[in-house]
Design a protein around this motif. Structure first.
Motif, PDB file in Angstrom:
ATOM      1  N   GLU A  54      39.771  27.503  44.597  1.00 48.54           N
ATOM      2  CA  GLU A  54      38.672  27.802  43.680  1.00 48.54           C
ATOM      3  C   GLU A  54      37.886  29.008  44.189  1.00 48.54           C
ATOM      4  O   GLU A  54      37.704  29.187  45.388  1.00 48.54           O
ATOM      5  CB  GLU A  54      37.751  26.588  43.557  1.00 48.54           C
ATOM      6  CG  GLU A  54      38.425  25.368  42.952  1.00 48.54           C
ATOM      7  CD  GLU A  54      37.463  24.208  42.810  1.00 48.54           C
ATOM      8  OE1 GLU A  54      36.263  24.458  42.609  1.00 48.54           O
ATOM      9  OE2 GLU A  54      37.907  23.058  42.915  1.00 48.54           O
ATOM     10  N   GLY A  55      37.405  29.807  43.258  1.00 51.89           N
ATOM     11  CA  GLY A  55      36.619  30.985  43.610  1.00 51.89           C
ATOM     12  C   GLY A  55      37.071  32.194  42.818  1.00 51.89           C
ATOM     13  O   GLY A  55      38.171  32.220  42.250  1.00 51.89           O
ATOM     14  N   GLY A  56      36.225  33.197  42.769  1.00 54.51           N
ATOM     15  CA  GLY A  56      36.480  34.383  41.973  1.00 54.51           C
ATOM     16  C   GLY A  56      37.399  35.385  42.648  1.00 54.51           C
ATOM     17  O   GLY A  56      38.036  35.104  43.669  1.00 54.51           O
ATOM     18  N   VAL A  57      37.451  36.595  42.039  1.00 54.13           N
ATOM     19  CA  VAL A  57      38.309  37.685  42.486  1.00 54.13           C
ATOM     20  C   VAL A  57      37.424  38.878  42.830  1.00 54.13           C
ATOM     21  O   VAL A  57      36.476  39.188  42.102  1.00 54.13           O
ATOM     22  CB  VAL A  57      39.316  38.067  41.382  1.00 54.13           C
ATOM     23  CG1 VAL A  57      40.149  39.284  41.787  1.00 54.13           C
ATOM     24  CG2 VAL A  57      40.226  36.882  41.060  1.00 54.13           C
ATOM     25  N   ASN A  58      37.742  39.556  43.919  1.00 53.96           N
ATOM     26  CA  ASN A  58      36.999  40.737  44.333  1.00 53.96           C
ATOM     27  C   ASN A  58      37.259  41.871  43.348  1.00 53.96           C
ATOM     28  O   ASN A  58      38.393  42.355  43.230  1.00 53.96           O
ATOM     29  CB  ASN A  58      37.444  41.147  45.744  1.00 53.96           C
ATOM     30  CG  ASN A  58      36.754  42.413  46.234  1.00 53.96           C
ATOM     31  OD1 ASN A  58      35.815  42.914  45.618  1.00 53.96           O
ATOM     32  ND2 ASN A  58      37.232  42.931  47.360  1.00 53.96           N
ATOM     33  N   PRO A  59      36.248  42.342  42.593  1.00 52.06           N
ATOM     34  CA  PRO A  59      36.489  43.385  41.583  1.00 52.06           C
ATOM     35  C   PRO A  59      36.912  44.720  42.179  1.00 52.06           C
ATOM     36  O   PRO A  59      37.486  45.552  41.464  1.00 52.06           O
ATOM     37  CB  PRO A  59      35.147  43.490  40.853  1.00 52.06           C
ATOM     38  CG  PRO A  59      34.133  42.945  41.812  1.00 52.06           C
ATOM     39  CD  PRO A  59      34.835  41.894  42.608  1.00 52.06           C
ATOM     40  N   LEU A  60      36.649  44.946  43.465  1.00 54.74           N
ATOM     41  CA  LEU A  60      37.077  46.201  44.084  1.00 54.74           C
ATOM     42  C   LEU A  60      38.594  46.320  44.134  1.00 54.74           C
ATOM     43  O   LEU A  60      39.124  47.427  44.258  1.00 54.74           O
ATOM     44  CB  LEU A  60      36.494  46.329  45.493  1.00 54.74           C
ATOM     45  CG  LEU A  60      35.042  46.805  45.575  1.00 54.74           C
ATOM     46  CD1 LEU A  60      34.543  46.750  47.019  1.00 54.74           C
ATOM     47  CD2 LEU A  60      34.892  48.214  45.015  1.00 54.74           C
ATOM     48  N   THR A  61      39.313  45.191  44.031  1.00 53.13           N
ATOM     49  CA  THR A  61      40.771  45.279  43.975  1.00 53.13           C
ATOM     50  C   THR A  61      41.208  46.022  42.718  1.00 53.13           C
ATOM     51  O   THR A  61      42.120  46.855  42.762  1.00 53.13           O
ATOM     52  CB  THR A  61      41.407  43.879  44.017  1.00 53.13           C
ATOM     53  OG1 THR A  61      40.847  43.072  42.964  1.00 53.13           O
ATOM     54  CG2 THR A  61      41.153  43.201  45.348  1.00 53.13           C
ATOM     55  N   ALA A  62      40.564  45.734  41.589  1.00 57.07           N
ATOM     56  CA  ALA A  62      40.891  46.427  40.339  1.00 57.07           C
ATOM     57  C   ALA A  62      40.508  47.898  40.421  1.00 57.07           C
ATOM     58  O   ALA A  62      41.243  48.778  39.942  1.00 57.07           O
ATOM     59  CB  ALA A  62      40.193  45.754  39.165  1.00 57.07           C
ATOM     60  N   THR A  63      39.351  48.186  41.008  1.00 62.09           N
ATOM     61  CA  THR A  63      38.910  49.583  41.154  1.00 62.09           C
ATOM     62  C   THR A  63      39.896  50.364  42.006  1.00 62.09           C
ATOM     63  O   THR A  63      40.258  51.506  41.684  1.00 62.09           O
ATOM     64  CB  THR A  63      37.510  49.635  41.785  1.00 62.09           C
ATOM     65  OG1 THR A  63      36.621  48.819  41.038  1.00 62.09           O
ATOM     66  CG2 THR A  63      36.982  51.064  41.813  1.00 62.09           C
ATOM     67  N   TYR A  64      40.335  49.758  43.106  1.00 59.43           N
ATOM     68  CA  TYR A  64      41.298  50.429  43.983  1.00 59.43           C
ATOM     69  C   TYR A  64      42.575  50.761  43.214  1.00 59.43           C
ATOM     70  O   TYR A  64      43.093  51.888  43.285  1.00 59.43           O
ATOM     71  CB  TYR A  64      41.616  49.553  45.194  1.00 59.43           C
ATOM     72  CG  TYR A  64      42.570  50.220  46.163  1.00 59.43           C
ATOM     73  CD1 TYR A  64      42.088  50.930  47.265  1.00 59.43           C
ATOM     74  CD2 TYR A  64      43.950  50.155  45.975  1.00 59.43           C
ATOM     75  CE1 TYR A  64      42.966  51.566  48.138  1.00 59.43           C
ATOM     76  CE2 TYR A  64      44.827  50.790  46.833  1.00 59.43           C
ATOM     77  CZ  TYR A  64      44.329  51.488  47.912  1.00 59.43           C
ATOM     78  OH  TYR A  64      45.209  52.123  48.775  1.00 59.43           O
ATOM     79  N   LEU A  65      43.117  49.801  42.472  1.00 58.63           N
ATOM     80  CA  LEU A  65      44.360  50.024  41.751  1.00 58.63           C
ATOM     81  C   LEU A  65      44.200  51.068  40.651  1.00 58.63           C
ATOM     82  O   LEU A  65      45.124  51.852  40.381  1.00 58.63           O
ATOM     83  CB  LEU A  65      44.854  48.702  41.163  1.00 58.63           C
ATOM     84  CG  LEU A  65      45.320  47.675  42.204  1.00 58.63           C
ATOM     85  CD1 LEU A  65      45.450  46.292  41.567  1.00 58.63           C
ATOM     86  CD2 LEU A  65      46.641  48.101  42.842  1.00 58.63           C
ATOM     87  N   ASN A  66      43.027  51.117  40.035  1.00 61.05           N
ATOM     88  CA  ASN A  66      42.755  52.135  39.027  1.00 61.05           C
ATOM     89  C   ASN A  66      42.808  53.527  39.644  1.00 61.05           C
ATOM     90  O   ASN A  66      43.457  54.437  39.118  1.00 61.05           O
ATOM     91  CB  ASN A  66      41.381  51.876  38.399  1.00 61.05           C
ATOM     92  CG  ASN A  66      41.027  52.907  37.340  1.00 61.05           C
ATOM     93  OD1 ASN A  66      40.698  54.039  37.656  1.00 61.05           O
ATOM     94  ND2 ASN A  66      41.092  52.503  36.084  1.00 61.05           N
ATOM     95  N   ARG A  67      42.123  53.712  40.763  1.00 60.46           N
ATOM     96  CA  ARG A  67      42.105  55.008  41.431  1.00 60.46           C
ATOM     97  C   ARG A  67      43.478  55.361  41.984  1.00 60.46           C
ATOM     98  O   ARG A  67      43.888  56.519  41.986  1.00 60.46           O
ATOM     99  CB  ARG A  67      41.083  54.953  42.553  1.00 60.46           C
ATOM    100  CG  ARG A  67      40.018  55.962  42.584  1.00 60.46           C
ATOM    101  CD  ARG A  67      39.372  56.374  41.275  1.00 60.46           C
ATOM    102  NE  ARG A  67      37.986  55.992  41.254  1.00 60.46           N
ATOM    103  CZ  ARG A  67      37.503  54.972  40.550  1.00 60.46           C
ATOM    104  NH1 ARG A  67      38.291  54.251  39.798  1.00 60.46           N
ATOM    105  NH2 ARG A  67      36.217  54.687  40.573  1.00 60.46           N
ATOM    106  N   LEU A  68      44.210  54.349  42.448  1.00 59.30           N
ATOM    107  CA  LEU A  68      45.555  54.598  42.976  1.00 59.30           C
ATOM    108  C   LEU A  68      46.462  55.165  41.888  1.00 59.30           C
ATOM    109  O   LEU A  68      47.236  56.102  42.143  1.00 59.30           O
ATOM    110  CB  LEU A  68      46.149  53.308  43.537  1.00 59.30           C
ATOM    111  CG  LEU A  68      47.611  53.406  43.975  1.00 59.30           C
ATOM    112  CD1 LEU A  68      47.800  54.458  45.066  1.00 59.30           C
ATOM    113  CD2 LEU A  68      48.118  52.052  44.443  1.00 59.30           C
TER     114      LEU A  68
END
Length: 211
Positions: free
Chosen positions: A162-176
């Motif tokens: 249980e628990g959320g997801v770190n939104p910086l993972t999405a930001t990293y993949l976007n910039r990548l």
């Protein structure tokens, strides 16, 4: 330390898999899809570096990114909690800043674009375009996981998984994905440069009423 003594365990034969906190989830879980797609992006980058005849500087940048992507996957498989027995790997804002600096540095030496680009030109460019599209899919999967689980940590009384997801993972993949587009253009310079899109495929525009 990672100590892999057995590769098969049979524990996933019921359609579930372990998360980073030892909770179990379905193999169709949005969270799992996010880090599976991230793993695929890493694998395609590996093919590009092995087979793409890329400049040494680009290979060094991609080697750092491949390590980062393992960390992105580790972050995605560990639900956010308010506290941990051991602090897990988390994507940090400075990693995104590094990608942006890479984008600016490599893009500075490229000609301006006056059309969209077709994937191809050289093996390295084609493979990096493929990596770009997989990174975009990994980003979409991560946003799906964020929509499913949110971005807030679970409290100390929450169960495993249980628990959320770190939104910086999405930001990293976007910039990548942005950087991989630029690096594909760098790789295309080994050949004849970018393969530009021609609207209509270069066909002559004819009057449909003409005979």
């Amino acid at each position: 330390m990672v100590n892999l003594t057995r590769i098969y365990t049979r524990t996933g034969d019921d359609g579930t898999t372990a998360l980073g906190d030892n909770g179990r989830t379905s193999k169709t879980d949005a969270r799992l899809a996010a880090y599976a797609d991230t793993d695929e992006a890493n694998s395609v980058i590996g093919v590009a570096t092995a087979c793409g005849n890329l400049p040494v500087e680009v290979q060094e940048t991609l080697a750092r990114i491949q390590n980062d992507l393992f960390d992105v996957g580790a972050d995605l498989c560990m639900p956010l909690r308010s506290s941990y027995e051991w602090e897990p790997l988390r994507v940090r804002a400075e990693w995104v800043t590094e990608l942006e600096a890479d984008c600016d540095r490599y893009n500075a030496d490229l000609p301006s674009l006056r059309s969209f680009i077709l994937p191809g030109g050289t093996p390295g460019a084609a493979l990096l375009h493929q990596a770009r599209t997989v990174a975009r899919r990994a980003e979409r999967s991560t946003w799906q996981a964020l929509e499913t689980y949110g971005d807030q940590p679970a409290g100390d009384g929450a169960g495993k998984g249980e628990g959320g997801v770190n939104p910086l993972t999405a930001t990293y993949l976007n910039r990548l994905s942005d950087l991989l587009f630029i690096l594909a253009r760098v790789a295309a310079k080994v050949g004849d440069g970018d393969v530009l899109w021609t609207p209509g495929g270069g066909r002559e525009q004819r009057d449909p009423q003409a005979t």
